[in-house]
Design a protein around this motif. Sequence first.
Motif, PDB file in Angstrom:
ATOM      1  N   PRO A  25       0.811  -1.231   0.000  1.00 59.84           N
ATOM      2  CA  PRO A  25       0.000   0.000   0.000  1.00 59.84           C
ATOM      3  C   PRO A  25       0.841   1.277   0.000  1.00 59.84           C
ATOM      4  N   VAL A  26       1.978   1.242   0.668  1.00 59.80           N
ATOM      5  CA  VAL A  26       2.850   2.422   0.687  1.00 59.80           C
ATOM      6  C   VAL A  26       3.407   2.683  -0.709  1.00 59.80           C
ATOM      7  N   ALA A  27       3.855   1.644  -1.388  1.00 61.80           N
ATOM      8  CA  ALA A  27       4.384   1.797  -2.745  1.00 61.80           C
ATOM      9  C   ALA A  27       3.288   2.275  -3.691  1.00 61.80           C
ATOM     10  N   ARG A  28       2.076   1.760  -3.549  1.00 58.89           N
ATOM     11  CA  ARG A  28       0.973   2.175  -4.415  1.00 58.89           C
ATOM     12  C   ARG A  28       0.644   3.650  -4.191  1.00 58.89           C
ATOM     13  N   ALA A  29       0.629   4.107  -2.932  1.00 59.92           N
ATOM     14  CA  ALA A  29       0.349   5.513  -2.641  1.00 59.92           C
ATOM     15  C   ALA A  29       1.443   6.414  -3.209  1.00 59.92           C
ATOM     16  N   TYR A  30       2.696   5.989  -3.122  1.00 58.79           N
ATOM     17  CA  TYR A  30       3.803   6.777  -3.663  1.00 58.79           C
ATOM     18  C   TYR A  30       3.712   6.853  -5.182  1.00 58.79           C
ATOM     19  N   ASN A  31       3.449   5.735  -5.827  1.00 55.63           N
ATOM     20  CA  ASN A  31       3.440   5.676  -7.284  1.00 55.63           C
ATOM     21  C   ASN A  31       2.261   6.409  -7.902  1.00 55.63           C
ATOM     22  N   LYS A  32       1.229   6.728  -7.131  1.00 58.75           N
ATOM     23  CA  LYS A  32       0.118   7.519  -7.648  1.00 58.75           C
ATOM     24  C   LYS A  32       0.582   8.911  -8.059  1.00 58.75           C
TER      25      LYS A  32
END
Length: 111
Positions: A25-32
């Motif tokens: 979830p942290v990587a997904r939030a960053y990549n947004k």
Amino acid sequence: MMDNIDEVSDKRLQALKEINKYKFPVARAYNKKVRAKSFQVGELVWKTILPLGTKSNKFGKWSPSWEGPYKDVKIIFDISYMVETMQGERFPKALNERYFKKYYLSVWQDA
């Protein structure tokens, strides 16, 4: 104590699973928020004034951070570009895409 050693390794594995569960979830939030840059051959770009952090004594903190426009001549490995000035002078080395941003023609240039 030997019985506790087995428990410690199990707790370590469980902690590792928990860490991996929260990484996604942290990587997904960053990549947004990350937008990929890509330039085509012939496009005009701004180039960062290198080396980074150099400021002109004449302008102080108001010295420009970007210079250009430059024209993309050749794409190397999708992230590096060979560029040339508008007069046709080529840079000796390829530069990474992070040092470029797209150049948009100004409405006020012709005025």
